[in-house]
Scaffold this motif. Structure first.
Motif, PDB file in Angstrom:
ATOM      1  N   SER A 435      13.884   0.568  -0.219  1.00 27.30           N
ATOM      2  CA  SER A 435      14.069   2.014  -0.439  1.00 27.30           C
ATOM      3  C   SER A 435      13.075   2.827   0.369  1.00 27.30           C
ATOM      4  CB  SER A 435      13.923   2.344  -1.934  1.00 27.30           C
ATOM      5  OG  SER A 435      12.656   1.922  -2.408  1.00 27.30           O
ATOM      6  N   THR A 437      11.482   4.914   3.417  1.00 27.21           N
ATOM      7  CA  THR A 437      12.131   5.871   4.318  1.00 27.21           C
ATOM      8  C   THR A 437      12.094   5.356   5.751  1.00 27.21           C
ATOM      9  OG1 THR A 437      10.100   7.088   4.794  1.00 27.21           O
ATOM     10  CG2 THR A 437      11.366   7.775   2.839  1.00 27.21           C
ATOM     11  N   ASP A 438      12.864   5.987   6.599  1.00 26.84           N
ATOM     12  CA  ASP A 438      12.883   5.610   8.017  1.00 26.84           C
ATOM     13  C   ASP A 438      11.501   5.748   8.632  1.00 26.84           C
ATOM     14  OD1 ASP A 438      15.524   5.438   7.469  1.00 26.84           O
ATOM     15  OD2 ASP A 438      16.205   6.840   9.003  1.00 26.84           O
ATOM     16  N   ARG A 461      22.291   1.488   7.259  1.00 23.80           N
ATOM     17  CA  ARG A 461      22.513   1.952   5.896  1.00 23.80           C
ATOM     18  C   ARG A 461      24.006   1.923   5.619  1.00 23.80           C
ATOM     19  NH1 ARG A 461      18.147   5.086   3.894  1.00 23.80           N
ATOM     20  NH2 ARG A 461      16.653   5.722   5.508  1.00 23.80           N
ATOM     21  N   SER A 463      25.195   3.930   3.256  1.00 20.19           N
ATOM     22  CA  SER A 463      25.395   5.375   3.073  1.00 20.19           C
ATOM     23  C   SER A 463      24.120   6.098   3.474  1.00 20.19           C
ATOM     24  CB  SER A 463      25.757   5.696   1.612  1.00 20.19           C
ATOM     25  OG  SER A 463      24.666   5.403   0.750  1.00 20.19           O
ATOM     26  N   ARG A 464      24.226   7.386   3.758  1.00 20.66           N
ATOM     27  CA  ARG A 464      23.094   8.134   4.273  1.00 20.66           C
ATOM     28  C   ARG A 464      21.928   8.138   3.286  1.00 20.66           C
ATOM     29  NH1 ARG A 464      21.050   8.666   8.845  1.00 20.66           N
ATOM     30  NH2 ARG A 464      19.101   8.394   7.781  1.00 20.66           N
ATOM     31  N   GLN A 465      22.237   8.213   1.991  1.00 22.14           N
ATOM     32  CA  GLN A 465      21.196   8.253   0.971  1.00 22.14           C
ATOM     33  C   GLN A 465      20.864   6.877   0.407  1.00 22.14           C
ATOM     34  OE1 GLN A 465      19.650  11.135   0.491  1.00 22.14           O
ATOM     35  NE2 GLN A 465      21.067  12.041   1.983  1.00 22.14           N
ATOM     36  N   GLY A 466      21.552   5.868   0.869  1.00 18.63           N
ATOM     37  CA  GLY A 466      21.352   4.528   0.335  1.00 18.63           C
ATOM     38  C   GLY A 466      20.140   3.831   0.919  1.00 18.63           C
TER      39      GLY A 466
END
Length: 500
Positions: A435, A437-438, A461, A463-466
């Protein structure tokens, strides 16, 4: 004229078409050149014997058209050259001299090599064109047309090839229909005759007999013309390197996948083959460098194939294969290698069995393959063989089920699979989910890539928020495990979930 009469009375439509086309080439040459400017290279073989009688018929029809005479043909005025060799079979020599006497041929006997003999012949005579019994599939046929100038470095003359597109079946259909004599070796199981040093009877014609001497059926009974040259002795292949070396096991082979189809580019059809093919290649240890989709255009296919074949070990191309105007793949592959499309007797035989009633005429467009570079990969599960042009494999599949069958056969026939496990290690991989972040993961992954340059690192990913999924792939499990441990040490425990 007996030859023209025999063909006219035959029920073989294909033979009639081949005969008429060959006669057209001959009469065209006799119209372009005077009789003093042409010659015929005769060697006593079956192809040359066919051409002898075609020339006799062609000359007769040419003279008949000019003089409106129906008289016979008492002599054969075309200069005939015979390269006599000490390594020729005595039966070939005997047949050649017998044919010369039977048909009134004045032989020019040359006892030099072909090139030197031609240079001397053309220097002493005004010859501008030579009739040759070359057929597609012969080693010297690559790149030739029915009228082809001699190759650079050779004395200048026009090569005239009236039977270039004739098959083994066509040759024997002509000889038997016209009931003409041919060399006796063909009745002893010889199907393709070279010198006494490299020619033996074709084992496929061997007859089981209790006697000690092996016997053979005649050449015209060979059912599969594709095996005509099976009686030519081949040199032993050179010894291969040790297939089990570590360098080969860790070798990464590169592949490229090309789809051809306007319907894919327009969004009319969804391309499932490319995705499936990439998965299959990766599963057997190959690295797919690029996939591309091209429109149905010969130049587009040619340019992309030429580019990819030079940087990849293997190129896989599908779509655009068939008889339609939009089926340009094989023409594009041929252009990429700088060769022409030419009739392939072997492939045509397969098509003839598959679509016999539709496989008619003198030129079957579906049997036109890149000349001199095509290898057909046969498998009992395939109705027609796969097409391999050096390092380009042309797939005929139109859906994933057909691709599955072709892939299964391909992996059995080539080093793509089957023996791959003994030659190369397959890819191993691990997937980690986090989880983070990039921004948090970017720098540590960059450093990890420098520490483990032999490990492929990929991130994506769903999904964008996944969560981010990190994929580590390589050919050494221990190295992958070490890379995972090194990455985990850069963060606190529990940040990564091993998905394996």
């Amino acid at each position: 004229m007996e030859i023209d009469k025999a063909i006219g009375e035959s029920d073989d439509k294909r033979l009639k078409t081949k005969y008429n086309n060959a006669i057209f080439v001959i009469t065209r040459a006799l119209s372009l050149y005077s009789i003093e400017e042409v010659a015929f290279s005769f060697n006593g073989g079956k192809d040359s014997t066919v051409l002898l009688h075609l020339l006799r018929a062609g000359y007769f029809l040419h003279k008949k058209e000019q003089s409106c005479s129906n008289g016979g043909l008492s002599s054969f005025p075309v200069r005939t050259i015979y390269f006599e060799s000490p390594s020729a079979f005595t039966e070939i020599n005997a047949f050649t001299y017998d044919a010369a006497q039977t048909y009134g041929i004045q032989l020019d006997i040359i006892r030099q090599d072909f090139k030197s003999g031609l240079e001397a012949l053309l220097k002493a005579n005004p010859i501008r064109a030579i009739f040759l019994g070359v057929r597609i599939g012969d080693p010297t046929a690559v790149g030739q047309e029915q009228f082809s100038p001699s190759s650079p470095g050779w004395p200048p003359f026009m090569r005239v090839n009236p039977i270039l597109d004739w098959s083994y079946r066509d040759v024997w259909a002509f000889l038997l229909t016209c009931k003409v004599k041919y060399c006796s070796l063909y009745d002893q199981g010889y199907t393709s005759i070279g010198s006494i040093h490299d020619t033996v009877p074709n084992a496929l014609l061997s007859v089981n007999d209790t006697s000690s001497k092996e016997k053979f059926k005649p050449a015209y009974l060979l059912s599969d013309g594709r095996l005509e040259r099976a009686g030519r002795v081949k040199k032993n292949a050179s010894t291969k390197n040790d297939a089990g070396s570590d360098s080969q096991k860790h070798e990464v082979l590169l592949a490229s996948v090309i789809a051809v189809g306007d319907e894919i580019l327009s969004g009319t059809v969804e391309d499932h083959l490319g995705l499936s093919l990439c998965k299959k290649l990766t599963s057997v240890g190959w690295s797919v460098q690029q996939t591309s989709v091209l429109r149905n255009d010969i130049d587009s296919v040619s340019e992309e194939v030429d580019r990819q074949r030079s940087i990849c070990d293997m190129v896989f191309i599908y779509g655009g294969v068939g008889p339609l105007h939009s089926d340009v793949t094989l023409a594009g592959v041929a252009k990429a290698f700088g060769v022409r499309l030419a009739p392939d007797e072997e492939f045509e035989e397969y098509l003839r069995h598959l679509i016999s009633e539709h496989c008619t005429g003198d030129r079957n467009e579906m049997a036109q393959l890149p000349e001199g570079i095509t290898e057909l990969l046969h498998h009992e599960k395939l109705s027609v063989p796969l097409i391999k042009c050096r390092n380009v494999i042309v797939l005929a599949a139109t859906n994933t089920e057909e691709l599955e069958k072709e892939w299964e056969c391909l992996t059995e026939l080539t080093k793509l699979g089957g023996s791959t496990s003994s030659l190369m290690e397959l890819y191993a991989s691990r997937r980690l989910m986090t989880s983070l972040t990039d921004v948090e993961i970017a720098e540590p992954l960059s450093k990890l890539g420098l520490e483990f340059p032999d490990i492929y690192l990929g991130c994506y990913r769903i999904s964008r928020q996944g969560p981010i999924i990190i994929c580590l792939k390589g050919k050494d499990n221990a190295r992958i495990d070490s890379a995972v441990q090194a990455l985990c040490k850069k963060f606190k425990e529990g940040v990564f979930v091993d998905m394996k």
